[in-house]
Design a protein around this motif. Structure first.
Motif, PDB file in Angstrom:
ATOM      1  N   GLU A 259      13.148  11.100  -6.660  1.00 18.09           N
ATOM      2  CA  GLU A 259      12.185  10.457  -6.742  1.00 18.09           C
ATOM      3  C   GLU A 259      10.585  10.137  -6.767  1.00 18.09           C
ATOM      4  O   GLU A 259       9.908   9.648  -7.096  1.00 18.09           O
ATOM      5  N   GLN A 260      10.387  11.561  -6.708  1.00 22.83           N
ATOM      6  CA  GLN A 260       9.431  12.271  -6.461  1.00 22.83           C
ATOM      7  C   GLN A 260       9.017  12.580  -7.751  1.00 22.83           C
ATOM      8  O   GLN A 260       9.340  13.403  -8.407  1.00 22.83           O
ATOM      9  N   SER A 261       7.278  12.172  -8.224  1.00 22.73           N
ATOM     10  CA  SER A 261       6.718  12.231  -9.464  1.00 22.73           C
ATOM     11  C   SER A 261       6.729  13.837  -9.393  1.00 22.73           C
ATOM     12  O   SER A 261       6.208  14.181  -8.643  1.00 22.73           O
ATOM     13  N   PRO A 262       5.696  14.724 -10.888  1.00 22.80           N
ATOM     14  CA  PRO A 262       5.530  15.437 -10.465  1.00 22.80           C
ATOM     15  C   PRO A 262       4.276  15.677  -9.787  1.00 22.80           C
ATOM     16  O   PRO A 262       3.796  16.468  -8.944  1.00 22.80           O
ATOM     17  N   ALA A 263       3.328  14.576  -9.736  1.00 22.83           N
ATOM     18  CA  ALA A 263       2.193  14.460  -9.061  1.00 22.83           C
ATOM     19  C   ALA A 263       1.945  14.763  -7.608  1.00 22.83           C
ATOM     20  O   ALA A 263       1.006  14.779  -7.289  1.00 22.83           O
ATOM     21  N   ILE A 264       2.822  13.739  -7.416  1.00 22.14           N
ATOM     22  CA  ILE A 264       3.305  13.436  -5.614  1.00 22.14           C
ATOM     23  C   ILE A 264       3.408  14.967  -5.456  1.00 22.14           C
ATOM     24  O   ILE A 264       3.058  15.436  -4.296  1.00 22.14           O
ATOM     25  N   LYS A 265       4.735  15.826  -6.191  1.00 26.32           N
ATOM     26  CA  LYS A 265       5.784  16.877  -5.267  1.00 26.32           C
ATOM     27  C   LYS A 265       4.062  18.167  -5.117  1.00 26.32           C
ATOM     28  O   LYS A 265       3.407  18.875  -3.897  1.00 26.32           O
ATOM     29  N   GLU A 266       2.951  17.594  -6.288  1.00 24.45           N
ATOM     30  CA  GLU A 266       1.505  19.125  -5.807  1.00 24.45           C
ATOM     31  C   GLU A 266       0.974  18.449  -5.059  1.00 24.45           C
ATOM     32  O   GLU A 266       0.293  19.203  -4.028  1.00 24.45           O
ATOM     33  N   ALA A 267       0.867  16.750  -4.930  1.00 25.60           N
ATOM     34  CA  ALA A 267       0.064  16.671  -3.822  1.00 25.60           C
ATOM     35  C   ALA A 267      -0.181  16.728  -2.699  1.00 25.60           C
ATOM     36  O   ALA A 267      -0.387  17.358  -1.588  1.00 25.60           O
ATOM     37  N   MET A 268       1.708  17.438  -1.727  1.00 23.84           N
ATOM     38  CA  MET A 268       1.739  17.168  -1.206  1.00 23.84           C
ATOM     39  C   MET A 268       1.771  18.739  -0.744  1.00 23.84           C
ATOM     40  O   MET A 268       1.828  19.277   0.548  1.00 23.84           O
ATOM     41  N   ALA A 269       2.034  19.295  -1.653  1.00 20.85           N
ATOM     42  CA  ALA A 269       2.158  20.976  -1.646  1.00 20.85           C
ATOM     43  C   ALA A 269       0.226  20.988  -1.568  1.00 20.85           C
ATOM     44  O   ALA A 269       0.020  21.667  -0.167  1.00 20.85           O
TER      45      ALA A 269
ATOM     46  N   TRP B  26       1.176  -1.241   0.106  1.00 24.97           N
ATOM     47  CA  TRP B  26       0.429  -0.107   0.062  1.00 24.97           C
ATOM     48  C   TRP B  26       0.979   1.306   0.168  1.00 24.97           C
ATOM     49  O   TRP B  26       0.392   2.585  -0.615  1.00 24.97           O
ATOM     50  N   LEU B  27       1.298   0.890   0.832  1.00 25.73           N
ATOM     51  CA  LEU B  27       2.439   2.621   0.889  1.00 25.73           C
ATOM     52  C   LEU B  27       2.771   3.090  -0.312  1.00 25.73           C
ATOM     53  O   LEU B  27       4.198   3.804  -0.454  1.00 25.73           O
ATOM     54  N   LYS B  28       3.858   2.018  -1.015  1.00 25.87           N
ATOM     55  CA  LYS B  28       5.102   1.945  -2.224  1.00 25.87           C
ATOM     56  C   LYS B  28       4.395   2.152  -3.616  1.00 25.87           C
ATOM     57  O   LYS B  28       4.526   2.421  -4.752  1.00 25.87           O
ATOM     58  N   GLY B  29       2.954   0.792  -3.465  1.00 23.48           N
ATOM     59  CA  GLY B  29       2.367   0.799  -5.003  1.00 23.48           C
ATOM     60  C   GLY B  29       3.104   0.193  -5.978  1.00 23.48           C
ATOM     61  O   GLY B  29       4.357  -0.684  -5.431  1.00 23.48           O
TER      62      GLY B  29
ATOM     63  N   LEU C  59      -2.786   6.806  -7.453  1.00 22.01           N
ATOM     64  CA  LEU C  59      -2.489   6.186  -6.786  1.00 22.01           C
ATOM     65  C   LEU C  59      -3.880   4.567  -6.572  1.00 22.01           C
ATOM     66  O   LEU C  59      -2.764   3.311  -6.454  1.00 22.01           O
ATOM     67  N   VAL C  60      -4.680   4.625  -6.049  1.00 19.82           N
ATOM     68  CA  VAL C  60      -5.485   3.232  -5.574  1.00 19.82           C
ATOM     69  C   VAL C  60      -5.424   2.498  -6.668  1.00 19.82           C
ATOM     70  O   VAL C  60      -4.985   1.159  -6.118  1.00 19.82           O
ATOM     71  N   ARG C  61      -5.365   2.833  -8.083  1.00 19.56           N
ATOM     72  CA  ARG C  61      -5.924   1.719  -8.856  1.00 19.56           C
ATOM     73  C   ARG C  61      -4.218   1.059  -9.678  1.00 19.56           C
ATOM     74  O   ARG C  61      -4.552  -0.414  -9.038  1.00 19.56           O
ATOM     75  N   GLU C  62      -3.611   1.809  -8.738  1.00 14.35           N
ATOM     76  CA  GLU C  62      -1.691   1.314  -8.762  1.00 14.35           C
ATOM     77  C   GLU C  62      -1.834   0.193  -7.823  1.00 14.35           C
ATOM     78  O   GLU C  62      -0.657  -0.525  -7.663  1.00 14.35           O
TER      79      GLU C  62
ATOM     80  N   PHE D 219       0.995   9.475   1.345  1.00 13.49           N
ATOM     81  CA  PHE D 219       1.637  10.723   0.687  1.00 13.49           C
ATOM     82  C   PHE D 219       2.348  11.361   1.781  1.00 13.49           C
ATOM     83  O   PHE D 219       3.464  11.362   1.497  1.00 13.49           O
ATOM     84  N   ARG D 220       2.730  10.695   2.905  1.00 13.29           N
ATOM     85  CA  ARG D 220       3.540  11.435   4.263  1.00 13.29           C
ATOM     86  C   ARG D 220       4.251  10.631   3.359  1.00 13.29           C
ATOM     87  O   ARG D 220       5.342  11.042   4.396  1.00 13.29           O
ATOM     88  N   ALA D 221       4.113   9.361   3.780  1.00 15.37           N
ATOM     89  CA  ALA D 221       5.172   8.044   3.441  1.00 15.37           C
ATOM     90  C   ALA D 221       6.517   9.144   2.335  1.00 15.37           C
ATOM     91  O   ALA D 221       7.692   9.197   1.442  1.00 15.37           O
ATOM     92  N   SER D 222       5.899   9.879   1.016  1.00 18.63           N
ATOM     93  CA  SER D 222       6.734   9.088  -0.342  1.00 18.63           C
ATOM     94  C   SER D 222       6.962  11.326  -0.099  1.00 18.63           C
ATOM     95  O   SER D 222       8.356  11.304  -0.619  1.00 18.63           O
ATOM     96  N   LYS D 223       7.325  11.527   1.184  1.00 14.30           N
ATOM     97  CA  LYS D 223       8.066  13.325   1.948  1.00 14.30           C
ATOM     98  C   LYS D 223       9.721  11.979   1.833  1.00 14.30           C
ATOM     99  O   LYS D 223      10.155  12.659   1.773  1.00 14.30           O
ATOM    100  N   CYS D 224       9.465  11.060   2.342  1.00  7.58           N
ATOM    101  CA  CYS D 224      11.220  10.366   2.172  1.00  7.58           C
ATOM    102  C   CYS D 224      11.711  10.393   1.265  1.00  7.58           C
ATOM    103  O   CYS D 224      12.822  10.123   1.114  1.00  7.58           O
TER     104      CYS D 224
END
Ligand code: AMP
Length: 262
Positions: free
Chosen positions: A88-98, A24-27, A114-117, A78-83
């Motif tokens: 390694e962060q996709s543009p979508a993840i960067k936008e999500a974190m902002a 779940w956390l890494k997909g 993310l959920v479909r993955e 999203f919180r796990a992606s901060k690490c």
């Protein structure tokens, strides 16, 4: 709705290890190193809804320990992606974190990708507890379609309710483990050693989106986008509403009694 499933009063499986939730956390192609426990009965597939800070994460942990189902929180992804390193962060993840930092919702497209993955988690034999997803009607419809195509059904949707002032008090005292994401409260659920996680020894921190301005935005967003899910699941006869006052254990027992009447 007739579930007739096992819903233990206390922890029924003792000290069995908890799933590490890697899938779940890494997909993607990642799989869990510690797989979920085999449930003592049919797997529970549960959605938790309720305002931010109402205690869904804490209930998800108790339910996960006792029912064996995996705690799947989109916020944790999203919180796990901060690490990850910025490269390694996709543009979508960067936008999500902002967006997350400001307390705003991430776009349905990003969340649904993310959920479909992670569709494997939906059909996992251990079951699941979705916490923080779905948060909009579009996400709920997409989840219905995903579950239909995977031939699995939701068991129940637990909707937690509480007055706004109580929620604000809960959020301001909330602390989360920076390592394993376990949730504490300085007054009602303190760790044994202040600032240190009981489970893994990680440092306890206040989430950025638990700061007052972000909380105000999150409450408004909840009222506008997520509350409509109550009617959505009521129509599907899946909704069970639980008053979320009291200790986590009291809320769990209330949840259990209502679940037994299903
Ligand atoms: P949570 O831990 O569930 O409160 O989520 C923290 C933040 O992650 C939210 O305030 C949103 O910015 C983002 N987020 C998590 N899940 C979703 C979702 N299903 N839809 C949109 N944004 C989400």
């Amino acid at each position: 709705m007739k579930n007739n499933r096992f819903f233990p009063k206390m922890d029924a499986v003792g000290e069995m290890p908890k799933s590490d939730r890697t899938a779940w956390l890494k997909g993607g192609a990642f799989t869990c190193k510690v797989p979920p426990r085999t449930p003592l009965d049919k797997p529970w597939r549960i959605v938790l809804i309720g305002a931010p800070g109402i205690g869904k994460g804490t209930q998800a942990e108790l339910l996960s320990e006792r029912l064996g189902a995996c705690h799947l929180s989109t916020g944790d992804i999203f919180r796990a992606s901060k690490c990850l390193q910025p490269s390694e962060q996709s543009p979508a993840i960067k936008e999500a974190m902002a967006l997350m930092k400001e307390g705003k919702l991430v776009s349905d497209t990003t969340v649904l990708n993310l959920v479909r993955e992670r569709v494997g988690c939906m059909k996992c034999s251990g079951g699941f507890l979705l916490d923080g997803f779905p948060r909009t009607i579009a996400q709920a419809e997409a989840l219905d379609n995903l579950l239909l195509s995977e031939k699995v059904k939701l068991s129940v949707v637990f909707n937690y309710e509480l007055p706004v002032e109580t929620i604000i008090a809960r959020i301001s005292g909330r602390r989360t483990c920076s390592n394993c994401k376990a949730v504490y409260h300085v007054a009602t659920r303190p760790s044994s050693v202040p600032g240190v996680c009981d489970h893994c020894g990680g440092k306890l921190v206040q989430r950025e989106d638990d700061q007052p301005e972000a909380v105000r935005v999150r409450m408004k967003t909840y009222a506008e986008s997520t509350r409509p899910l109550i009617d959505y699941y009521k129509k599907q006869k899946l909704l069970v509403t639980i008053q979320a006052e009291g200790t986590p254990e009291e809320i769990y027992q209330r949840t259990r009694l209502l679940a037994l009447t299903l």
